[in-house]
Enzyme design. Structure first.
Site, PDB file in Angstrom:
ATOM      1  N   SER A   3       1.030  -1.222   0.429  1.00 54.36           N
ATOM      2  CA  SER A   3      -0.623   0.202   0.071  1.00 54.36           C
ATOM      3  C   SER A   3       0.913   1.512   0.286  1.00 54.36           C
ATOM      4  O   SER A   3       0.411   1.697  -0.186  1.00 54.36           O
ATOM      5  CB  SER A   3      -0.995  -0.106   0.999  1.00 54.36           C
ATOM      6  OG  SER A   3      -0.359  -0.619   2.124  1.00 54.36           O
TER       7      SER A   3
ATOM      8  N   GLU B  61      -8.778  -9.830   4.104  1.00 49.98           N
ATOM      9  CA  GLU B  61      -9.053  -8.822   4.056  1.00 49.98           C
ATOM     10  C   GLU B  61     -10.818  -8.182   3.643  1.00 49.98           C
ATOM     11  O   GLU B  61     -10.840  -9.410   1.799  1.00 49.98           O
ATOM     12  CB  GLU B  61      -7.884  -7.736   3.139  1.00 49.98           C
ATOM     13  CG  GLU B  61      -8.732  -5.973   2.049  1.00 49.98           C
ATOM     14  CD  GLU B  61      -7.541  -6.008   1.885  1.00 49.98           C
ATOM     15  OE1 GLU B  61      -6.298  -6.028   2.041  1.00 49.98           O
ATOM     16  OE2 GLU B  61      -7.403  -4.633   1.192  1.00 49.98           O
TER      17      GLU B  61
ATOM     18  N   LYS C   9       5.491 -11.032   3.113  1.00 52.80           N
ATOM     19  CA  LYS C   9       3.683 -11.452   3.397  1.00 52.80           C
ATOM     20  C   LYS C   9       3.363 -11.502   1.250  1.00 52.80           C
ATOM     21  O   LYS C   9       3.801 -11.137   0.863  1.00 52.80           O
ATOM     22  CB  LYS C   9       2.908 -10.177   3.640  1.00 52.80           C
ATOM     23  CG  LYS C   9       1.385 -10.565   3.432  1.00 52.80           C
ATOM     24  CD  LYS C   9       0.086  -9.617   3.824  1.00 52.80           C
ATOM     25  CE  LYS C   9      -0.277  -7.976   3.488  1.00 52.80           C
ATOM     26  NZ  LYS C   9      -0.439  -7.696   2.517  1.00 52.80           N
TER      27      LYS C   9
ATOM     28  N   GLU D  68      -0.330 -12.430  -1.359  1.00 53.11           N
ATOM     29  CA  GLU D  68      -0.986 -12.283  -1.413  1.00 53.11           C
ATOM     30  C   GLU D  68      -1.870 -13.518  -2.508  1.00 53.11           C
ATOM     31  O   GLU D  68      -0.716 -14.380  -3.407  1.00 53.11           O
ATOM     32  CB  GLU D  68      -1.769 -11.063  -2.106  1.00 53.11           C
ATOM     33  CG  GLU D  68      -1.437 -10.033  -1.863  1.00 53.11           C
ATOM     34  CD  GLU D  68      -2.029  -8.440  -2.106  1.00 53.11           C
ATOM     35  OE1 GLU D  68      -2.628  -8.742  -3.441  1.00 53.11           O
ATOM     36  OE2 GLU D  68      -1.270  -7.648  -1.977  1.00 53.11           O
TER      37      GLU D  68
END
Ligand code: KIV
Length: 295
Positions: free
Chosen positions: A61, A198, A129, A131
């Site tokens: 982000s 999320e 991390k 996704e």
């Protein structure tokens, strides 16, 4: 920039032991909520450290919040490494996790390991991390086998938002909820030490939680998860607009920052700044000698 660091953020002073993976698992077992926040640089890391959070995520982000890209897709591995290294310098206690950016892990297990190793060795991260996508479970298994702790991420996965139909909640049909469940279970089975959920309906997350053995950190997934994460700039209001439905604002720093810089600009233009308090003195004798030297 001044070379005199009189305004540098105070060095972290909180005396706590670094957060470990077993501690996060223990928090889940005890039902103690895990607090995670994103950070992208030294000052935001110092804030996270001083606020006593458990996990800091150098999220991709940051592509949008600090680098100004329109999405998380363009950010490069090199850019993420720079953000992660700066964040590391401001942290002592929280577990530091960095996002593997889009394009840095999909091609092969070797590519994923090489990228993740750079976060660990060059930037000092504790974990990466990844996704959920077609290859994420296989890549996670390879990373874990290579000794790199991995956090998974399911539901809305911004790197593949185009394929998901945009930035919208996931799992609102039984079929899509089932896909999200499959992703989460595959990442858990691959050895991820924690998983981010999320943007999904809270009842979907509630049902999934019954099957999750590793800590789950939610963002827009209700309150049943083992912890919560928010983007630093969203929670502190360092951005335009209100952001996603799940964002809770705890400050409005953008307005404060604009007001501060406006006041400074006004002071400079009206010559109220700098004043006598902001200037250095010199011994009159030295000044005289200087005048003479100048001729
Ligand atoms: O990049 C990010 O900030 C994230 C969080 C929203 C979990 O992935």
């Amino acid at each position: 920039m001044s070379t005199i660091p009189s305004n540098a953020p105070a060095a972290p002073t909180i005396d706590r032991l670094p957060v470990s993976l077993p501690q996060l698992a223990e928090k889940k077992r005890l039902g103690e909520p895990i607090v995670m926040v994103t950070a992208y640089d030294y000052p935001s890391a110092v804030v996270a450290e001083q606020a006593g959070v458990d996990v800091v995520l150098v999220g991709d982000s940051g592509a949008m919040t600090v680098l100004g890209y329109p999405s998380t897709v363009p950010v490069s591995l090199e850019e993420m490494l720079m953000l992660a290294a700066a964040t590391r310098r401001g942290l002592r206690t929280p577990l530091l996790v960095a996002d593997l950016p889009f394009g840095s892990f999909e091609a092969s297990n070797e590519q994923a390991i090489a990228s993740a190793m750079r976060f660990v060795k060059e930037a000092g991260c504790d974990a990466v991390k990844i996704e959920a996508s077609g290859t994420a479970a296989e890549r996670s298994r390879a990373l874990v086998a290579a000794g790199i702790p991995v956090m998974g991420h399911v539901g809305l996965t911004p790197q593949t938002a185009t394929a998901l139909g945009g930035y919208r909640a996931q799992g609102r049909t039984a079929e899509r909820a089932h896909e999200v469940a499959r992703d989460a279970l595959a990442l858990q089975e691959a050895g991820c030490f924690a998983i981010v959920f999320e943007a999904m309906p809270a009842p979907v997350a509630d049902l999934l939680m019954e099957r999750m053995e590793v800590p789950v950190i939610g963002i827009g997934a209700g309150s049943a998860t083992d912890g919560q994460v928010l983007v630093f700039h969203d929670l502190l209001g360092i951005r335009e607009g209100v952001g996603a439905r799940f964002v809770k604002r705890y400050a409005d720093l953008q307005a404060e920052m604009i007001a501060g810089v406006r006041a400074y600009a006004e002071d400079v233009r009206t010559q109220r700044y700098p004043g006598p308090d902001h200037t250095y003195s010199i011994d009159p004798g030295e000044l005289e000698r200087f005048r003479a030297l100048l001729g």
